[in-house]
Motif scaffolding. Sequence first.
Motif, PDB file in Angstrom:
ATOM      1  N   TRP A  25       6.035 -46.103 -14.068  1.00 36.03           N
ATOM      2  CA  TRP A  25       5.739 -46.819 -12.819  1.00 36.03           C
ATOM      3  C   TRP A  25       6.083 -48.314 -12.916  1.00 36.03           C
ATOM      4  O   TRP A  25       5.661 -49.110 -12.081  1.00 36.03           O
ATOM      5  CB  TRP A  25       4.281 -46.603 -12.419  1.00 36.03           C
ATOM      6  CG  TRP A  25       4.017 -45.213 -11.937  1.00 36.03           C
ATOM      7  CD1 TRP A  25       4.299 -44.707 -10.703  1.00 36.03           C
ATOM      8  CD2 TRP A  25       3.428 -44.131 -12.673  1.00 36.03           C
ATOM      9  NE1 TRP A  25       3.932 -43.391 -10.630  1.00 36.03           N
ATOM     10  CE2 TRP A  25       3.387 -43.001 -11.809  1.00 36.03           C
ATOM     11  CE3 TRP A  25       2.925 -43.994 -13.972  1.00 36.03           C
ATOM     12  CZ2 TRP A  25       2.873 -41.764 -12.208  1.00 36.03           C
ATOM     13  CZ3 TRP A  25       2.415 -42.764 -14.370  1.00 36.03           C
ATOM     14  CH2 TRP A  25       2.394 -41.666 -13.497  1.00 36.03           C
ATOM     15  N   GLU A 119      -5.430 -47.019  -8.980  1.00 36.88           N
ATOM     16  CA  GLU A 119      -4.312 -46.065  -8.950  1.00 36.88           C
ATOM     17  C   GLU A 119      -4.648 -44.753  -9.670  1.00 36.88           C
ATOM     18  O   GLU A 119      -3.845 -44.228 -10.428  1.00 36.88           O
ATOM     19  CB  GLU A 119      -3.048 -46.695  -9.572  1.00 36.88           C
ATOM     20  CG  GLU A 119      -2.685 -48.068  -9.018  1.00 36.88           C
ATOM     21  CD  GLU A 119      -2.196 -48.076  -7.573  1.00 36.88           C
ATOM     22  OE1 GLU A 119      -2.341 -47.062  -6.874  1.00 36.88           O
ATOM     23  OE2 GLU A 119      -1.684 -49.108  -7.137  1.00 36.88           O
ATOM     24  N   TRP A 151      -2.455 -47.526  -4.118  1.00 34.60           N
ATOM     25  CA  TRP A 151      -1.231 -47.427  -3.327  1.00 34.60           C
ATOM     26  C   TRP A 151      -1.561 -46.624  -2.069  1.00 34.60           C
ATOM     27  O   TRP A 151      -2.231 -45.590  -2.151  1.00 34.60           O
ATOM     28  CB  TRP A 151      -0.202 -46.714  -4.199  1.00 34.60           C
ATOM     29  CG  TRP A 151       1.079 -46.264  -3.612  1.00 34.60           C
ATOM     30  CD1 TRP A 151       1.372 -45.008  -3.151  1.00 34.60           C
ATOM     31  CD2 TRP A 151       2.293 -47.017  -3.485  1.00 34.60           C
ATOM     32  NE1 TRP A 151       2.682 -44.942  -2.741  1.00 34.60           N
ATOM     33  CE2 TRP A 151       3.276 -46.167  -2.926  1.00 34.60           C
ATOM     34  CE3 TRP A 151       2.649 -48.335  -3.778  1.00 34.60           C
ATOM     35  CZ2 TRP A 151       4.575 -46.582  -2.657  1.00 34.60           C
ATOM     36  CZ3 TRP A 151       3.945 -48.748  -3.522  1.00 34.60           C
ATOM     37  CH2 TRP A 151       4.894 -47.890  -2.965  1.00 34.60           C
ATOM     38  N   VAL A 155       2.074 -39.684  -1.214  1.00 33.87           N
ATOM     39  CA  VAL A 155       3.002 -39.188  -2.241  1.00 33.87           C
ATOM     40  C   VAL A 155       2.884 -37.661  -2.240  1.00 33.87           C
ATOM     41  O   VAL A 155       1.781 -37.120  -2.316  1.00 33.87           O
ATOM     42  CB  VAL A 155       2.662 -39.759  -3.632  1.00 33.87           C
ATOM     43  CG1 VAL A 155       3.626 -39.225  -4.684  1.00 33.87           C
ATOM     44  CG2 VAL A 155       2.687 -41.290  -3.603  1.00 33.87           C
ATOM     45  N   HIS A 156       3.997 -36.987  -2.171  1.00 35.71           N
ATOM     46  CA  HIS A 156       4.021 -35.529  -1.989  1.00 35.71           C
ATOM     47  C   HIS A 156       3.174 -34.791  -3.029  1.00 35.71           C
ATOM     48  O   HIS A 156       2.441 -33.856  -2.688  1.00 35.71           O
ATOM     49  CB  HIS A 156       5.474 -35.034  -2.029  1.00 35.71           C
ATOM     50  CG  HIS A 156       5.589 -33.541  -2.044  1.00 35.71           C
ATOM     51  ND1 HIS A 156       5.288 -32.755  -0.946  1.00 35.71           N
ATOM     52  CD2 HIS A 156       5.929 -32.681  -3.039  1.00 35.71           C
ATOM     53  CE1 HIS A 156       5.450 -31.484  -1.256  1.00 35.71           C
ATOM     54  NE2 HIS A 156       5.844 -31.402  -2.510  1.00 35.71           N
ATOM     55  N   ASP A 157       3.263 -35.194  -4.292  1.00 40.60           N
ATOM     56  CA  ASP A 157       2.561 -34.481  -5.376  1.00 40.60           C
ATOM     57  C   ASP A 157       1.048 -34.690  -5.360  1.00 40.60           C
ATOM     58  O   ASP A 157       0.320 -33.919  -5.979  1.00 40.60           O
ATOM     59  CB  ASP A 157       3.024 -35.003  -6.751  1.00 40.60           C
ATOM     60  CG  ASP A 157       4.406 -34.530  -7.127  1.00 40.60           C
ATOM     61  OD1 ASP A 157       4.994 -33.755  -6.369  1.00 40.60           O
ATOM     62  OD2 ASP A 157       4.885 -34.958  -8.194  1.00 40.60           O
ATOM     63  N   TYR A 158       0.571 -35.779  -4.748  1.00 41.52           N
ATOM     64  CA  TYR A 158      -0.815 -36.199  -4.953  1.00 41.52           C
ATOM     65  C   TYR A 158      -1.751 -35.488  -3.978  1.00 41.52           C
ATOM     66  O   TYR A 158      -1.451 -35.386  -2.791  1.00 41.52           O
ATOM     67  CB  TYR A 158      -0.955 -37.712  -4.782  1.00 41.52           C
ATOM     68  CG  TYR A 158      -0.141 -38.554  -5.747  1.00 41.52           C
ATOM     69  CD1 TYR A 158       0.588 -37.974  -6.781  1.00 41.52           C
ATOM     70  CD2 TYR A 158      -0.108 -39.929  -5.615  1.00 41.52           C
ATOM     71  CE1 TYR A 158       1.329 -38.756  -7.656  1.00 41.52           C
ATOM     72  CE2 TYR A 158       0.631 -40.719  -6.481  1.00 41.52           C
ATOM     73  CZ  TYR A 158       1.344 -40.127  -7.499  1.00 41.52           C
ATOM     74  OH  TYR A 158       2.082 -40.904  -8.357  1.00 41.52           O
ATOM     75  N   THR A 161      -4.559 -39.419  -0.511  1.00 44.91           N
ATOM     76  CA  THR A 161      -3.921 -40.724  -0.363  1.00 44.91           C
ATOM     77  C   THR A 161      -4.906 -41.811  -0.804  1.00 44.91           C
ATOM     78  O   THR A 161      -6.119 -41.563  -0.910  1.00 44.91           O
ATOM     79  CB  THR A 161      -3.532 -41.002   1.102  1.00 44.91           C
ATOM     80  OG1 THR A 161      -4.738 -41.117   1.880  1.00 44.91           O
ATOM     81  CG2 THR A 161      -2.647 -39.892   1.670  1.00 44.91           C
TER      82      THR A 161
END
Length: 198
Positions: A25, A119, A151, A155-158, A161
Amino acid sequence: MNENQPNTLPPEYFDHVYQANRDPWNFETSPYEREKYAATLAALPRTHYAEVFEVGCSLGVLTAQLAPRCGHLLAVDVSEAALAQARARCAALPQVEIRQMQVPDEFPSQSFDLILLSEVGYYWSPADLARAAEKFIAALQPGGQLLLVHWTPPVHDYPLTGDDVHAFFLAKTVEGGPLRHLTGQRHEQYRLDLLEKR
């Protein structure tokens, strides 16, 4: 929150990420991270915290910057690959203790006057976020602080949010709740909220 109750991302997910890239990251080099770390440290109202718990310390970049304000700083992560770098980075900081730990399944026994969740929260399922929140609140001393930094773009994987995570904790600041909201900031790509145990 995602209705199909997504699972918390497992330690193997992070091990693969760190094996592919030692700083996936760009914690060490990114202007975004540098600015966010500065805002994180500036948001803390006390010059010194006796007992601090950092969840998800990764490579220890923020850990090393936070350490001068801590009597004892327990920094944990699920990835041993990340922790090896954190240990090297913080080797000259005797107040820093680095441990592999998977919160909320594992949790330290001591109490804290600051818990930093930066994060990390969006990697948890809604159920694990709720469990972690209970443990944080129980582990905070009265007047102890909880600093959330996440953030905000999805994010698609998470599983969650950043906004999901902060909204969950802010719901605990309503009248009669265990926390109160001290300050909040929303930046272009992240948000920060400082809470305190009543």
